[in-house]
Write an enzyme that holds these catalytic residues in place. Structure first.
Site, mmCIF file in Angstrom:
data_model
loop_
_atom_site.group_PDB
_atom_site.id
_atom_site.type_symbol
_atom_site.label_atom_id
_atom_site.label_comp_id
_atom_site.label_asym_id
_atom_site.label_seq_id
_atom_site.Cartn_x
_atom_site.Cartn_y
_atom_site.Cartn_z
ATOM 1 N N HIS A 33 36.335 120.635 -40.751
ATOM 2 C CA HIS A 33 37.095 121.660 -40.014
ATOM 3 C C HIS A 33 38.489 121.916 -40.600
ATOM 4 O O HIS A 33 39.231 122.736 -40.061
ATOM 5 C CB HIS A 33 37.218 121.277 -38.539
ATOM 6 C CG HIS A 33 35.906 121.288 -37.804
ATOM 7 N ND1 HIS A 33 35.085 122.387 -37.782
ATOM 8 C CD2 HIS A 33 35.263 120.321 -37.086
ATOM 9 C CE1 HIS A 33 33.993 122.098 -37.076
ATOM 10 N NE2 HIS A 33 34.074 120.859 -36.654
ATOM 11 N N ASP A 61 26.087 119.691 -40.091
ATOM 12 C CA ASP A 61 26.758 119.342 -38.836
ATOM 13 C C ASP A 61 26.471 120.440 -37.809
ATOM 14 O O ASP A 61 26.282 121.610 -38.164
ATOM 15 C CB ASP A 61 28.265 119.221 -39.082
ATOM 16 C CG ASP A 61 29.035 118.698 -37.879
ATOM 17 O OD1 ASP A 61 29.348 117.492 -37.870
ATOM 18 O OD2 ASP A 61 29.325 119.494 -36.950
ATOM 19 N N HIS A 104 28.373 121.886 -35.866
ATOM 20 C CA HIS A 104 29.453 122.874 -35.781
ATOM 21 C C HIS A 104 29.684 123.534 -37.140
ATOM 22 O O HIS A 104 29.485 122.906 -38.176
ATOM 23 C CB HIS A 104 30.748 122.187 -35.329
ATOM 24 C CG HIS A 104 30.607 121.438 -34.037
ATOM 25 N ND1 HIS A 104 30.401 120.078 -33.993
ATOM 26 C CD2 HIS A 104 30.613 121.874 -32.754
ATOM 27 C CE1 HIS A 104 30.305 119.694 -32.727
ATOM 28 N NE2 HIS A 104 30.408 120.760 -31.952
ATOM 29 N N ASP A 155 25.323 115.586 -35.311
ATOM 30 C CA ASP A 155 25.546 115.969 -33.903
ATOM 31 C C ASP A 155 24.642 117.101 -33.426
ATOM 32 O O ASP A 155 24.707 117.489 -32.257
ATOM 33 C CB ASP A 155 27.021 116.299 -33.639
ATOM 34 C CG ASP A 155 27.673 117.136 -34.710
ATOM 35 O OD1 ASP A 155 26.971 117.584 -35.637
ATOM 36 O OD2 ASP A 155 28.900 117.352 -34.627
ATOM 37 N N TYR A 161 28.000 111.862 -32.422
ATOM 38 C CA TYR A 161 28.796 111.195 -31.395
ATOM 39 C C TYR A 161 27.992 110.338 -30.431
ATOM 40 O O TYR A 161 28.576 109.711 -29.550
ATOM 41 C CB TYR A 161 29.618 112.256 -30.630
ATOM 42 C CG TYR A 161 30.448 113.061 -31.611
ATOM 43 C CD1 TYR A 161 31.638 112.546 -32.117
ATOM 44 C CD2 TYR A 161 30.005 114.283 -32.106
ATOM 45 C CE1 TYR A 161 32.375 113.230 -33.063
ATOM 46 C CE2 TYR A 161 30.733 114.988 -33.056
ATOM 47 C CZ TYR A 161 31.911 114.454 -33.525
ATOM 48 O OH TYR A 161 32.623 115.127 -34.477
#
Ligand code: SP5
Ligand code: ZN
Length: 355
Positions: free
Chosen positions: A172, A208, A210, A298, A337
């Protein structure tokens, strides 16, 4: 290419970042990007028989080809400056957390000055309130870069597959702004290091859950690093909200070298693997000679941070499909997570990647 196992690169220093908290919609809750994540992953990978090596120290040269020097110096010094300011005693906050971010709309063309107060400087290079800086954050983030560069070294020396047990994660982080539980962009550093080692075209495939807005931003105007990502649709209300749409395809020299595949909430194995195949096909079409995998786990069904519903078996398939590209590969840990399953998710993905 025979690669029945991966080499795992690790460092104790990656455990030094303890998020303490994350502030979401104004509410402070316990952090989710915990040191325990790395402990669980390492245990699973040792159990799977991968060779584990310590990272070695690298200078800042590749890091500074990816990030603005001012971001790096900010992260290096900001916690110390925060602790020397009145803030910890005044309000009891011992982590760096911004209260004001100088948006483009606020500045309206005026220069972004370096503010005098550290509680203002906290928002100068950070774009969210969930990514707090504590006493060990810089050391851990910088150690994650060393872990990543050490994994690249192994691949450049001929290992077909190296895995960087990097923590905190990185995808990110843009050239000059951090957020999303990330501080320095490990995957972007890996791609740049592979370029510097002589690979003319490098691919980053980001699985990922995201969108890796940071990696996309770093390479958005470059043709030499292809970025492809499958992730939960930011338009459906998911982080990072403002990026990750399918019409973001690159700009200038980078036009056509960026591929985003947003996925609906609840997406399962078939659609997720179909999206991965599209990304893999694009990597092959771009003539890339090395691969970086931004390996967040995730998107797994049990993960609390995303609504994508991918199974363990699909992670192994994803690894196999990427292995079929037959490229020297550096896998870099991103998110994931759910403590009880994330180690095994990484292990099965590496088993697939090892072909
Ligand atoms: C590396 C990575 O996977 N970063 C993802 C960060 C996205 N975090 C979004 C968090 C949104 C709110 N979550 C509520 C958690 C409450 N503790
Ligand atoms: Zn994520």
């Amino acid at each position: 290419m025979s690669r029945s196992l991966a080499v795992v690169v690790r460092s104790d220093a990656c455990l030094l970042h303890v998020p303490g908290a994350e502030v979401w919609v104004g509410v402070s809750t316990p952090g989710t990007e915990l040191p325990e994540r790395a402990v669980r992953i390492e245990a699973a990978l040792r159990g799977a028989g991968h060779r584990t090596v310590e990272s070695t120290r690298h200078d800042d040269s590749v890091l500074l080809r990816v990030h603005d020097l001012r971001l790096v110096e900010h992260l290096r010094t900001v916690h110390e400056r925060w602790m020397a300011s009145p803030i910890p005693e005044l309000v009891g906050q011992d982590r760096v957390v911004p209260y004001l971010m100088p948006t483009a709309g606020m500045l309206d063309g005026l220069p972004e000055r370096e503010p005098t107060a550290v509680h203002a400087a906290a928002g100068r290079y950070c774009y969210d309130t969930m990514t707090l800086v504590g006493p060990g954050t810089w050391e851990a983030a910088r150690a994650a870069v060393d872990v990543t560069l050490s994994a690249v070294d192994l691949v450049v020396a001929g290992e077909p597959l190296a895995y960087a047990l990097a923590r905190p994660p990185g995808h990110h982080v843009t050239r000059s702004a951090y957020g999303g539980s990330c501080y320095l962009n490990n995957a972007a550093v890996a791609a740049q290091a592979l370029r510097d080692a002589g690979h003319e075209r490098v691919a980053v495939v980001d699985v990922d859950a995201h969108h890796g807005n940071g990696t996309q931003a770093v390479f958005y105007e470059r043709a030499d690093v292809f970025y492809g990502s499958l992730h939960v649709d930011p338009g459906a209300g998911w982080f990072p909200h403002y990026t990750g749409f399918a019409d973001e395809t690159g700009r200038g020299d980078g036009a056509g070298a960026n591929l985003n595949i947003p996925l609906a909430e609840g997406t399962g194995d078939d659609a997720w693997l179909g999206a991965l195949d599209r990304v893999a096909d694009a990597v092959a079409a771009h003539g890339c000679t090395a691969l970086v995998v931004s390996l967040g786990v995730d998107a797994a069904a049990a993960d609390p941070e995303s609504p994508v519903q991918v199974s363990h078996d699909a992670y192994e398939s994803a690894g196999r499909r990427l292995a079929a590209l037959d490229l020297p590969t550096v896998a870099v840990q991103e998110g994931g997570y759910h403590l009880d399953t994330l180690g095994d998710l990484v292990a099965v993905t590496l088993r697939g990647l090892a072909g």
